[in-house]
Design a protein around this motif. Structure first.
Motif, PDB file in Angstrom:
ATOM      1  N   MET A   1       0.841  -1.189   0.000  1.00  0.00           N
ATOM      2  CA  MET A   1       0.000   0.000   0.000  1.00  0.00           C
ATOM      3  C   MET A   1       0.878   1.242   0.000  1.00  0.00           C
ATOM      4  O   MET A   1       1.679   1.445   0.885  1.00  0.00           O
ATOM      5  N   ASP A   2       0.753   2.020  -1.076  1.00  0.00           N
ATOM      6  CA  ASP A   2       1.443   3.308  -1.136  1.00  0.00           C
ATOM      7  C   ASP A   2       0.607   4.232  -2.010  1.00  0.00           C
ATOM      8  O   ASP A   2       0.488   4.005  -3.215  1.00  0.00           O
ATOM      9  N   LEU A   3       0.010   5.229  -1.400  1.00  0.00           N
ATOM     10  CA  LEU A   3      -0.943   6.067  -2.128  1.00  0.00           C
ATOM     11  C   LEU A   3      -0.258   7.189  -2.897  1.00  0.00           C
ATOM     12  O   LEU A   3      -0.909   7.974  -3.562  1.00  0.00           O
ATOM     13  N   ARG A   4       1.069   7.256  -2.790  1.00  0.00           N
ATOM     14  CA  ARG A   4       1.790   8.273  -3.561  1.00  0.00           C
ATOM     15  C   ARG A   4       1.981   7.799  -5.002  1.00  0.00           C
ATOM     16  O   ARG A   4       1.967   6.607  -5.282  1.00  0.00           O
ATOM     17  N   ASP A   5       2.201   8.770  -5.878  1.00  0.00           N
ATOM     18  CA  ASP A   5       2.596   8.415  -7.234  1.00  0.00           C
ATOM     19  C   ASP A   5       3.947   7.707  -7.196  1.00  0.00           C
ATOM     20  O   ASP A   5       4.817   8.078  -6.403  1.00  0.00           O
ATOM     21  N   TYR A 296      -9.586   4.148  -6.272  1.00  0.00           N
ATOM     22  CA  TYR A 296      -8.179   3.730  -6.176  1.00  0.00           C
ATOM     23  C   TYR A 296      -8.075   2.253  -5.789  1.00  0.00           C
ATOM     24  O   TYR A 296      -7.243   1.521  -6.318  1.00  0.00           O
ATOM     25  N   ARG A 297      -8.932   1.846  -4.831  1.00  0.00           N
ATOM     26  CA  ARG A 297      -8.887   0.438  -4.409  1.00  0.00           C
ATOM     27  C   ARG A 297      -9.224  -0.473  -5.570  1.00  0.00           C
ATOM     28  O   ARG A 297      -8.556  -1.480  -5.818  1.00  0.00           O
ATOM     29  N   SER A 300      -6.380  -0.422  -8.163  1.00  0.00           N
ATOM     30  CA  SER A 300      -5.197  -1.174  -7.728  1.00  0.00           C
ATOM     31  C   SER A 300      -5.413  -2.664  -7.918  1.00  0.00           C
ATOM     32  O   SER A 300      -4.505  -3.399  -8.306  1.00  0.00           O
TER      33      SER A 300
ATOM     34  N   ASP B   2      -0.516   2.374  -5.220  1.00  0.00           N
ATOM     35  CA  ASP B   2      -0.945   0.999  -4.970  1.00  0.00           C
ATOM     36  C   ASP B   2      -1.782   0.975  -3.698  1.00  0.00           C
ATOM     37  O   ASP B   2      -1.283   1.237  -2.610  1.00  0.00           O
ATOM     38  N   THR B   4      -3.485  -1.680  -2.442  1.00  0.00           N
ATOM     39  CA  THR B   4      -3.831  -3.050  -2.057  1.00  0.00           C
ATOM     40  C   THR B   4      -2.952  -3.459  -0.872  1.00  0.00           C
ATOM     41  O   THR B   4      -1.912  -2.856  -0.619  1.00  0.00           O
ATOM     42  N   TRP B 229      -3.321   4.754   6.241  1.00  0.00           N
ATOM     43  CA  TRP B 229      -2.078   4.962   5.484  1.00  0.00           C
ATOM     44  C   TRP B 229      -1.459   6.320   5.851  1.00  0.00           C
ATOM     45  O   TRP B 229      -0.242   6.417   6.055  1.00  0.00           O
TER      46      TRP B 229
END
Lengths: 386, 322
Positions: A1-5, A296-297, A300, B2, B4, B229
């Motif tokens: 999990m990484d929400l950054r670009d 996003y989920r 992904s 990502d 997940t 997060w």
């Protein structure tokens, strides 16, 4: 999990942002949507500019003139376009529905003939699915296609067809077997909108303008080569189209909602909001973030497994109702100015227009009732209601 | 980008679900043995050296299983402000904590130690008398502490700025676990119960509220995972994300439970069915730490005025009564 670009996504975003700053014409920035999105040459020119820069059909395979980019780039494109208040490409039906259907079911000739002009906005497409007697229940289609002398002869009527009055081609769902009922006996055709016997009548809607149309087919001759899929196999082809309509829509809708909520905040700062209105604004901002991270989920999951997550199926349902609340809240903030229309209203009548237009959101592209059935049956696994 | 879980995080969830299905009332030492109390504790202090996203997986499963005990109080509210030797005790299962942030303190019946805010510091409260108060949610009592004196100084009170988003995000993801279980019961029931000769799930008066319950839960869960997060990464949006997530997830959990009770008909309203316990936990979460209204006021201040952190915290309460 990484929400950054990722570094690569960030580079794409930066390049795109710079391009938009440089190239987005001021007179079409912040357009209100609706009929304005396809009127005049400016939108075609803008679509062409998107194409020349490689931003049209970003996720389409390179062999068909697309960018061959991952879906994350498409999401970034839509986010940045929304941030810049740039109008979408005029060929939404072509790029979102006709193109992917041709890629999945078309012949090599179809692909070579049709895909590139869709991206370059040289040719506009419309969709002929709904009929006066077949709305949510699409399997009730009655427009007929009779095979004779090496062509189909099409008779019937379609309705709620956006872009039909400017379209070059139509993806048309017909009944080729007059004895058939429901899902069998349907045939999917590509129809030239300039062919003799095709008549388009714009339908004036609740906003006073015409975005969609009735299409009448009167003994229209369609060459057999324009068949997509099999004769009698139209339902399967139509499902591909609808899958793409609902599948790629999520991010576009989320981006549109971000613009609305941002404008709503501006409105509240301009005209003031009491604590109860502030609470409602917070709710809408939260809902907008929720739609974004739900997309996003789902995205992904798509990137990882090739299948979007089930939670993506709620995007359109949630967006449509959110957009209705946001626009109505804007009218509340406008107070006594709310009934004013167009040039007489604050912000050029943006909110009055948006609020009325939003009533279509829970009807078009799958009514909320149908979408709730889909969630109940396909996601939750409840027994079928029909 | 990502969004997940990693295979390791998925495995942790599976382990948690299996364990909690088999052990409805696990002891603190058992949780420590599983490594859950030391998830975010450094490896040299006996922990796993992981982060808040892994803890969020456990919060969600504990919520789903409606587990009683001081896990949330210890891990979400106190653990990160403890000096490393005290973190090591938590990881080893030798200590559990609760934080006396307001007059009503959770988990006083099970937490061994109490942290309390006083002046510019957070201290261990020593020698206090505890009174447990009856609450609707029997699995998570509240209580009051009387007397006692601040002992060891644990952290500066500014550490609360870090604790608050953690606690809100933890409550949000726990609420999602509660809601998930309530929704599962409702789906199971609607797919099997027959009336008028058909399974009731075919009726749209039943299936559409369930579709809405699913929708509300998934939206809330997206916010809760976003907040988790942000907390894990110390993102500057963590306070706003956590406020949004807690407001949304608590409300979703309450409404999903209410829909589930309605779909169950009479049986959903009985003491015998587990639904009322899930419902009471959802109501507990909604009322604890901050109301949805006050959290949305924080969000509005961010959206309209660009304020990233909430206003001044309420006056800290050192001890109550006595």
């Amino acid at each position: 999990m990484d929400l950054r670009d990722t570094a690569e996504e960030a580079a794409f975003r930066a390049e795109l942002r710079a391009w938009l700053e440089e190239n987005l014409p001021g007179d079409i920035q912040g357009h209100r949507g609706g009929a304005a999105r396809f009127e005049g040459e400016a939108m075609r020119a803008w679509s062409r500019a998107l194409y020349d820069a490689g931003y049209a059909g970003l996720t389409w395979p390179k062999e068909y003139g697309g960018g061959g980019a991952p879906y994350t780039h498409q999401a970034i494109l839509l986010e940045e376009m929304a941030r810049a208040e740039a109008p979408p490409h005029v060929g939404v039906i072509g790029i979102g529905m006709a193109g992917p259907t041709i890629m999945a079911h078309g012949t090599e000739e179809h692909k070579a003939r049709h895909l590139a002009p869709i991206l370059s906005a040289e040719e506009i497409w419309c969709q002929g699915f709904s009929e006066p007697g077949a709305g949510s229940d699409l399997a009730g289609v009655r427009t007929s296609a009779r095979l004779e002398d090496g062509h189909f002869v099409v008779d019937g009527q379609k309705v709620w067809s956006s872009f039909a009055h400017i379209a070059d081609f139509c993806i048309l769902l017909t009944r080729s077997d007059p004895e058939s009922t429901r899902h069998a006996g349907l045939t999917y055709l590509i129809v030239d909108m300039k062919a003799p016997g095709v008549e388009v009548r714009p339908l004036t809607q609740i906003t006073g303008e015409a975005e969609f149309n009735e299409i009448f087919f009167n003994a229209v001759e369609v060459p057999v080569e324009n068949l997509l899929g099999e004769v009698g196999g139209g339902w399967q082809v139509a499902m591909t189209t609808l899958l793409h309509e609902r599948g790629t829509l999520g991010f576009a809708l989320q981006a549109a909602l971000e613009v609305q909520v941002r404008k709503l905040a501006t409105l509240a700062r301009d005209r003031g909001a009491d604590p109860i209105q502030r609470d409602k604004i917070a709710r809408e901002w939260i809902e907008m973030q929720a739609v974004r991270y739900t997309n996003y989920r789902s995205l992904s999951q798509l990137m990882k497994t090739g299948l979007p997550g089930p939670e993506g199926s709620i995007s359109k349902l949630v967006w449509s109702e959110a957009n209705q609340r946001v626009t109505k809240l804007a009218l509340e903030l406008l107070g006594p100015d709310a009934p004013l229309w167009d040039g007489n209203a604050p912000y050029g009548g943006y909110w009055q227009y948006q609020q009325l237009r939003s009533r279509g959101n829970t009807i078009e592209a799958g009514t909320s009732e149908v979408l709730r059935n889909i969630v109940a049956e396909r996601v939750l696994g409840l027994p079928k209601s029909r | 980008m990502d969004f997940t879980f990693t295979p390791e995080q998925d495995a942790l969830r599976e382990q948690a679900r299996d364990f909690l299905t088999a052990n409805s009332e696990p002891a603190w030492a058992e949780l420590a043995e599983l490594g859950w109390t030391g998830v975010s504790v450094a490896e040299e202090d006996g922990g796993a050296g992981l982060g808040f996203v892994e803890e969020a997986v456990i919060f969600e499963e504990l919520g789903r299983a409606l587990t009683k005990g001081p896990y949330l109080s210890t891990v979400a509210a106190v653990l990160p402000i403890l000096p490393s030797e005290l973190q090591a005790e938590v990881a080893a299962g030798e200590a559990s904590w609760t934080l006396a942030l307001g007059p009503l303190v959770p988990d006083l019946d099970t937490a061994q130690r109490i942290a309390v805010v006083g002046g510019d510091g957070i201290f261990e409260l020593e020698g206090a008398e505890r009174e447990i108060l009856q609450t609707t949610d029997e699995t998570r009592p509240l209580g009051v502490v009387r007397g006692g004196a601040p002992g060891r100084r644990l952290a500066d009170s500014t550490a609360l700025d870090e604790i608050r988003p953690r606690l809100l995000a933890a409550l949000a993801i726990e609420a999602c676990g509660v809601a998930r279980r309530a929704l599962e019961y409702a789906i199971e029931y609607a797919a099997s119960r027959e009336q008028f000769g058909r399974r009731i799930g075919v009726y749209q008066a039943v299936s559409h509220p369930l579709a809405d319950a699913y929708t509300q839960l998934e939206l809330a869960r997206s916010l809760a995972l976003w907040a988790a997060w942000c907390v894990a990464e110390q993102d500057e949006l963590a306070p706003v994300a956590a406020a949004a997530a807690k407001a949304s997830a608590a409300e979703a959990a309450v409404q999903v439970c209410e829909t589930s009770i309605q779909v169950h008909g009479g049986i959903g309203f009985t003491w015998e069915h587990v639904l009322h316990r899930l419902y009471k936990r959802a109501l507990w979460i909604e009322s604890f730490a901050a109301s949805g209204t006050s959290l949305r006021a924080e969000v509005a201040a961010y959206v309209l005025e660009g304020k990233k952190a909430p206003g001044p915290a309420p006056e800290p309460v050192l001890t109550q009564g006595g």
